[in-house]
Design a protein around this motif. Structure first.
Motif, mmCIF file in Angstrom:
data_model
loop_
_atom_site.group_PDB
_atom_site.id
_atom_site.type_symbol
_atom_site.label_atom_id
_atom_site.label_comp_id
_atom_site.label_asym_id
_atom_site.label_seq_id
_atom_site.Cartn_x
_atom_site.Cartn_y
_atom_site.Cartn_z
ATOM 1 N N PRO A 336 0.811 -1.206 -0.069
ATOM 2 C CA PRO A 336 -0.051 0.105 0.038
ATOM 3 C C PRO A 336 0.656 1.459 -0.121
ATOM 4 C CG PRO A 336 -0.657 -1.544 1.467
ATOM 5 C CD PRO A 336 0.548 -2.223 0.974
ATOM 6 N N ALA A 337 1.914 1.238 0.898
ATOM 7 C CA ALA A 337 2.740 2.570 0.900
ATOM 8 C C ALA A 337 3.397 2.847 -0.637
ATOM 9 C CB ALA A 337 3.941 2.376 1.781
ATOM 10 N N ALA A 338 3.802 1.813 -1.241
ATOM 11 C CA ALA A 338 4.413 1.803 -2.707
ATOM 12 C C ALA A 338 3.421 2.332 -3.635
ATOM 13 C CB ALA A 338 5.098 0.706 -3.019
ATOM 14 N N ALA A 339 2.177 1.764 -3.565
ATOM 15 C CA ALA A 339 0.975 2.142 -4.400
ATOM 16 C C ALA A 339 0.624 3.836 -4.124
ATOM 17 C CB ALA A 339 -0.049 1.300 -4.216
ATOM 18 N N ILE A 340 0.531 4.061 -2.955
ATOM 19 C CA ILE A 340 0.256 5.595 -2.418
ATOM 20 C C ILE A 340 1.515 6.391 -3.117
ATOM 21 C CG2 ILE A 340 -0.076 7.043 -0.621
ATOM 22 C CD1 ILE A 340 -1.251 4.779 0.861
ATOM 23 N N VAL A 341 2.458 6.049 -3.012
ATOM 24 C CA VAL A 341 3.849 7.040 -3.511
ATOM 25 C C VAL A 341 3.313 6.803 -5.157
ATOM 26 C CG1 VAL A 341 6.233 6.871 -4.166
ATOM 27 C CG2 VAL A 341 5.546 6.322 -1.953
ATOM 28 N N VAL A 342 3.269 5.932 -5.777
ATOM 29 C CA VAL A 342 2.857 5.986 -7.133
ATOM 30 C C VAL A 342 1.819 6.629 -7.525
ATOM 31 C CG1 VAL A 342 2.460 4.570 -9.458
ATOM 32 C CG2 VAL A 342 4.278 3.800 -7.591
ATOM 33 N N ASN A 343 0.651 6.776 -6.960
ATOM 34 C CA ASN A 343 -0.433 7.206 -7.381
ATOM 35 C C ASN A 343 -0.637 8.773 -7.014
ATOM 36 O OD1 ASN A 343 -2.615 5.273 -8.672
ATOM 37 N ND2 ASN A 343 -1.419 4.169 -7.230
ATOM 38 N N THR A 344 -0.082 9.037 -5.609
ATOM 39 C CA THR A 344 0.140 10.460 -5.611
ATOM 40 C C THR A 344 0.929 11.170 -6.578
ATOM 41 O OG1 THR A 344 1.744 10.037 -3.694
ATOM 42 C CG2 THR A 344 -0.617 10.312 -3.070
ATOM 43 N N PHE A 345 2.067 10.310 -6.926
ATOM 44 C CA PHE A 345 2.962 10.977 -8.033
ATOM 45 C C PHE A 345 2.084 11.426 -9.309
ATOM 46 C CE2 PHE A 345 5.670 10.301 -11.657
ATOM 47 C CZ PHE A 345 6.493 11.409 -11.816
ATOM 48 N N PHE A 346 1.198 10.491 -9.867
ATOM 49 C CA PHE A 346 0.308 10.688 -10.876
ATOM 50 C C PHE A 346 -0.564 11.905 -10.658
ATOM 51 C CE2 PHE A 346 -0.012 5.798 -11.654
ATOM 52 C CZ PHE A 346 1.185 5.707 -12.286
ATOM 53 N N ILE A 347 -0.989 11.935 -9.430
ATOM 54 C CA ILE A 347 -1.916 13.067 -9.229
ATOM 55 C C ILE A 347 -1.040 14.459 -9.277
ATOM 56 C CG2 ILE A 347 -3.288 14.423 -7.299
ATOM 57 C CD1 ILE A 347 -4.176 11.434 -6.452
ATOM 58 N N ALA A 348 0.056 14.379 -8.876
ATOM 59 C CA ALA A 348 1.044 15.725 -8.820
ATOM 60 C C ALA A 348 1.365 15.950 -10.283
ATOM 61 C CB ALA A 348 2.186 15.438 -8.148
ATOM 62 N N VAL A 349 1.526 14.832 -11.232
ATOM 63 C CA VAL A 349 2.006 15.182 -12.427
ATOM 64 C C VAL A 349 0.932 15.924 -13.363
ATOM 65 C CG1 VAL A 349 2.484 14.039 -14.725
ATOM 66 C CG2 VAL A 349 3.846 13.506 -12.844
ATOM 67 N N LEU A 350 -0.278 15.137 -13.016
ATOM 68 C CA LEU A 350 -1.687 15.527 -13.760
ATOM 69 C C LEU A 350 -1.637 17.165 -13.238
ATOM 70 C CD1 LEU A 350 -4.113 12.555 -13.211
ATOM 71 C CD2 LEU A 350 -3.023 13.516 -15.398
ATOM 72 N N ALA A 351 -1.601 17.553 -11.848
ATOM 73 C CA ALA A 351 -1.516 18.864 -11.623
ATOM 74 C C ALA A 351 -0.556 19.824 -12.237
ATOM 75 C CB ALA A 351 -1.455 18.935 -10.051
ATOM 76 N N MET A 352 0.591 19.282 -12.360
ATOM 77 C CA MET A 352 1.634 19.913 -13.106
ATOM 78 C C MET A 352 1.314 20.357 -14.616
ATOM 79 S SD MET A 352 4.978 18.830 -11.122
ATOM 80 C CE MET A 352 4.997 17.227 -11.112
ATOM 81 N N VAL A 353 0.795 19.510 -14.989
ATOM 82 C CA VAL A 353 0.478 19.522 -16.643
ATOM 83 C C VAL A 353 -0.757 20.192 -16.911
ATOM 84 C CG1 VAL A 353 2.125 17.662 -17.167
ATOM 85 C CG2 VAL A 353 -0.540 17.339 -16.853
ATOM 86 N N GLY A 354 -1.717 20.572 -15.742
ATOM 87 C CA GLY A 354 -2.919 21.254 -15.779
ATOM 88 C C GLY A 354 -3.970 20.511 -16.205
#
Length: 366
Positions: A336-354
């Protein structure tokens, strides 16, 4: 940028040179070891529920800042207890997992666990001084990693990355393989478990003690024997993703769903069969829903669909991680911790690209 960097470095230095904070992290890691990693994490869930209920009550009384991410991170039950030195997973859970790895290596654990005893995170480790000291030192390590990640605005959950890197560290420090010997048809293949194939008894870690007797180990050891088939994992991800998004959108809290999921693991720790592990589904789902609505808490179909997608993604990411880093190895590596790292990274990227108008509480580099 230079001013921001200097400010981040100063915060890191202040935190890591604060004797009170270091002592608290040591105590939190040791306490997590004494309770056991999983029981400590169950209390994380209860503390999150209490903290978020408190914030919602303050909001209902008219404090408009009661449940902002800044307040949640800085103070209160959620920030200081659930995600702080007492039950922060990077401290108490990670310290407990490291202590179990150490205790198993020293031969202290013989509880009849189905897998290698170093994976026995439900077990309370009691009061043995050296075991608690290991938990405490890894509690400090988790604090260091999380502080560095948060203050440099690394684009993922800083607590989850602390749990992941702590697991890597305890395997390296105590001489365990990072992945282990892969058997079957490849690293993602769980069919040896389904066929009940055993490891060669003469191989490294091919056998284990069980109540004083020696027995062979399974060729592959799924993190959750009742939750590893792809379709089943995806289905529970869909369901809990929808619920996580609904909770976030109706309360404004990105963490309440996570807390509920974590608290349900009390039943798993007590031996109730088939309790699903879902906090790596509800947290990304809740966060993505709020990131999409930019905190407007709009209960819309699209936001719920996005939450469902991230629930499924969290579930499947966790399953990939367990097949790579847990099933063939000897100590607990938290999917779960690793999955949270990966998926919060996805969210951050989606926010950074708009694509998302915000990243909710997930840090993004300036």
């Amino acid at each position: 940028m230079t001013i921001v960097m200097q400010s981040a470095v100063q915060v890191i230095v202040d935190t890591l040179t604060d004797p009170a904070m270091l002592l608290a992290a040591f105590a939190g890691g040791a306490f997590g070891a004494s309770l056991g990693a999983l029981p400590a994490f169950c209390f994380t869930g209860f503390a999150v529920i209490a903290g978020e209920a408190s914030n919602l009550a303050l909001d209902a009384l008219g404090d408009s800042n009661a449940i902002t991410s800044e307040v949640i991170a800085a103070s209160g039950i959620t920030g200081n207890v659930a995600f702080g030195a007492v039950f922060g997973p990077h401290i108490s859970f990670a310290g407990g997992a490291a202590a179990a790895a150490y205790a198993a290596k020293k031969g202290y654990m013989d509880f009849g666990f189905d897998y290698h005893e170093a994976k026995n995170i439900p077990a309370a480790l009691g009061t043995k001084p050296d075991v608690l000291a290991v938990g405490g030192l890894f509690g400090i390590f988790g604090l260091v990693i999380t502080t560095l990640s948060a203050n440099f605005a690394a684009p993922w959950d800083p607590i989850a990355i602390g749990v992941v890197l702590s697991a890597v560290a305890h395997r390296l420090v105590f001489g365990y393989d990072l992945i282990g010997d892969v058997r079957g048809g490849g690293i993602l293949d769980m069919s040896p478990f389904e066929r009940e194939e055993m490891r060669p008894a003469a191989s490294d870690a091919g056998a284990m003690t069980d109540g004083g007797e020696t027995k062979q180990r399974l060729a592959t050891e799924p993190w959750l024997p009742h939750q590893y088939e792809w379709a089943n994992v995806a289905m529970i991800g869909l369901v809990t993703g929808i619920l996580g998004g609904f909770i976030a959108l109706t309360t404004g809290s990105p963490f309440l769903g996570f807390g509920i999921s974590a608290a349900t693991l009390t039943f798993l720790n007590l031996g109730v069969e088939r309790i699903p592990v879902t906090h790596h589904m509800t947290l990304p789902a809740s966060t993505a829903a709020l990131a999409y609505t930019a905190g407007a808490e709009e209960l819309g179909t699209i936001a719920i669909v996005i939450a469902a997608i991230f629930g499924i993604s969290g579930a499947l990411t966790g399953e990939v991680v367990q097949r790579v880093f847990y099933a063939h190895a000897d100590t607990h590596f938290d999917p779960p911790a690793a999955a949270i790292v990966v998926n919060t990274f996805f969210i951050a990227v989606l926010a950074m690209v708009g694509v998302f108008p915000s990243s909710s509480w997930v840090p993004v580099p300036l």
